[in-house]
Scaffold this motif. Structure first.
Motif, PDB file in Angstrom:
ATOM      1  N   ILE A  31       0.858  -1.208  -0.015  1.00 28.46           N
ATOM      2  CA  ILE A  31       0.178  -0.066   0.023  1.00 28.46           C
ATOM      3  C   ILE A  31       0.777   1.151  -0.032  1.00 28.46           C
ATOM      4  O   ILE A  31       1.772   1.400   0.771  1.00 28.46           O
ATOM      5  N   ALA A  32       0.846   2.103  -0.854  1.00 29.55           N
ATOM      6  CA  ALA A  32       1.503   3.206  -1.138  1.00 29.55           C
ATOM      7  C   ALA A  32       0.890   4.414  -0.431  1.00 29.55           C
ATOM      8  O   ALA A  32       1.541   5.374   0.178  1.00 29.55           O
ATOM      9  N   LEU A  56     -14.849  -1.348   1.847  1.00 29.06           N
ATOM     10  CA  LEU A  56     -13.389  -1.715   1.660  1.00 29.06           C
ATOM     11  C   LEU A  56     -12.621  -1.796   3.165  1.00 29.06           C
ATOM     12  O   LEU A  56     -12.821  -1.030   3.700  1.00 29.06           O
ATOM     13  N   THR A  57     -12.272  -2.782   3.555  1.00 26.25           N
ATOM     14  CA  THR A  57     -11.893  -3.332   4.674  1.00 26.25           C
ATOM     15  C   THR A  57     -10.328  -4.038   4.501  1.00 26.25           C
ATOM     16  O   THR A  57     -10.213  -4.468   3.409  1.00 26.25           O
ATOM     17  N   PRO A  58      -9.744  -4.240   5.650  1.00 27.87           N
ATOM     18  CA  PRO A  58      -8.795  -5.468   5.792  1.00 27.87           C
ATOM     19  C   PRO A  58      -9.200  -6.714   5.400  1.00 27.87           C
ATOM     20  O   PRO A  58     -10.427  -6.883   5.619  1.00 27.87           O
ATOM     21  N   GLY A  59      -8.540  -7.718   4.577  1.00 25.17           N
ATOM     22  CA  GLY A  59      -9.017  -8.942   4.385  1.00 25.17           C
ATOM     23  C   GLY A  59      -9.277  -9.732   5.754  1.00 25.17           C
ATOM     24  O   GLY A  59      -8.820  -9.330   6.924  1.00 25.17           O
ATOM     25  N   LEU A  60      -9.921 -10.609   5.390  1.00 23.49           N
ATOM     26  CA  LEU A  60     -10.353 -11.465   6.680  1.00 23.49           C
ATOM     27  C   LEU A  60      -9.619 -12.795   6.931  1.00 23.49           C
ATOM     28  O   LEU A  60      -8.964 -13.233   6.030  1.00 23.49           O
ATOM     29  N   PHE A 169     -10.543  -9.151  10.918  1.00 21.45           N
ATOM     30  CA  PHE A 169      -9.904  -8.442  10.054  1.00 21.45           C
ATOM     31  C   PHE A 169      -8.530  -8.826  10.275  1.00 21.45           C
ATOM     32  O   PHE A 169      -7.855  -9.323  11.293  1.00 21.45           O
ATOM     33  N   HIS A 170      -7.874  -8.957   9.228  1.00 24.75           N
ATOM     34  CA  HIS A 170      -6.308  -9.404   9.376  1.00 24.75           C
ATOM     35  C   HIS A 170      -5.415  -8.458   8.874  1.00 24.75           C
ATOM     36  O   HIS A 170      -5.398  -7.855   7.619  1.00 24.75           O
ATOM     37  N   GLY A 171      -4.762  -7.594   9.796  1.00 24.48           N
ATOM     38  CA  GLY A 171      -3.789  -6.450   9.398  1.00 24.48           C
ATOM     39  C   GLY A 171      -4.769  -5.290   9.339  1.00 24.48           C
ATOM     40  O   GLY A 171      -5.817  -5.111   9.665  1.00 24.48           O
ATOM     41  N   GLY A 176       2.822   1.392   3.316  1.00 22.15           N
ATOM     42  CA  GLY A 176       3.777   0.489   3.775  1.00 22.15           C
ATOM     43  C   GLY A 176       3.349  -0.828   4.067  1.00 22.15           C
ATOM     44  O   GLY A 176       4.194  -1.877   4.142  1.00 22.15           O
ATOM     45  N   ALA A 177       1.990  -1.142   4.356  1.00 24.42           N
ATOM     46  CA  ALA A 177       1.379  -2.495   4.673  1.00 24.42           C
ATOM     47  C   ALA A 177       1.328  -3.419   3.455  1.00 24.42           C
ATOM     48  O   ALA A 177       1.074  -2.644   2.479  1.00 24.42           O
TER      49      ALA A 177
END
Length: 214
Positions: A31-32, A56-60, A169-171, A176-177
């Motif tokens: 992720i920029a 839109l969320t972090p993946g699961l 959520f994961h992360g 930078g992530a």
């Protein structure tokens, strides 16, 4: 190549304030930048834009994936469903009756990982004993994490039994992530918990679009 993913609502992390019209700028597998879509689009006019409906969320994260992929068989549609039906098959007696080979377990696991990606899953926990299953999970793009204690029964929908969507959520979505996130066709996180992960319209892992609802 820069890709700008945006949805009606962005939830960067569990417990964080949602950002209406938020966007995630992806470069390679990272992720920029994260911020309002209009600001990022103006700053990066050459970025390819992907507009998604919903949140839109972090993946699961799915726990107990070894149970889902090594002790559950997913019939091959259309070749097996006329005989076996479309529902996943579990239980020792039912599985023994199928006389499954390692190759069939691997093929089943590939179908199972597609079901997980279609639910916004980006990571799983479990210890895989069948080599073909382990290979199928690794090739799917899903991150494999060590087994961890959890309550409840493993389910394809990582939101099942949760008190809040953020628990799955994961992360986090931040500069930078790793670029791994999901989009769900719901108005907010509360609706996501109520309606479940089958509302997923897109799953991105390593900056790659690995699932898109047709």
């Amino acid at each position: 190549m820069l890709t700008l993913h945006t949805a009606e609502l962005l939830v960067p992390a569990a417990g964080s304030a949602p950002l209406p019209g938020g966007a995630v700028l992806v470069e390679g597998d990272r992720i920029a930048s994260v911020g309002p879509y209009e600001a990022l689009a103006a700053a990066y006019p050459h970025a390819r834009a992907r507009r998604w409906p919903g949140v839109l969320t972090p993946g699961l994260l799915v726990r107990g994936a070894d149970t889902l992929l090594e002790r559950t068989y997913y019939p091959d549609d259309p070749y097996e469903t006329a005989e076996l039906g479309t529902d996943p098959i579990s239980g020792q007696d039912a599985l023994e009756a199928l006389k499954l080979t390692e190759a069939r377990w691997g093929n089943s696991a590939r179908r199972g990982t597609q079901k997980l990606l279609a639910r916004g899953v980006v990571a799983v926990t479990g210890r895989f004993a069948i080599p073909a299953v382990r290979t199928a999970v690794a090739r799917s793009g899903l991150t494999i994490l060590p087994p961890a204690p959890y309550a409840g029964t493993p389910a394809l929908d990582p939101l099942a039994g949760r008190d809040a969507a953020g628990e799955a959520f994961h992360g986090v979505l931040e500069q930078g992530a790793p670029a791994r996130f999901a989009v769900f066709a719901v108005p907010d996180a509360a609706a996501l918990l109520a309606q479940g992960a089958t509302t997923c319209v897109a799953t991105v892992i390593g900056g790659r679009l690995l699932h898109r609802r047709r």
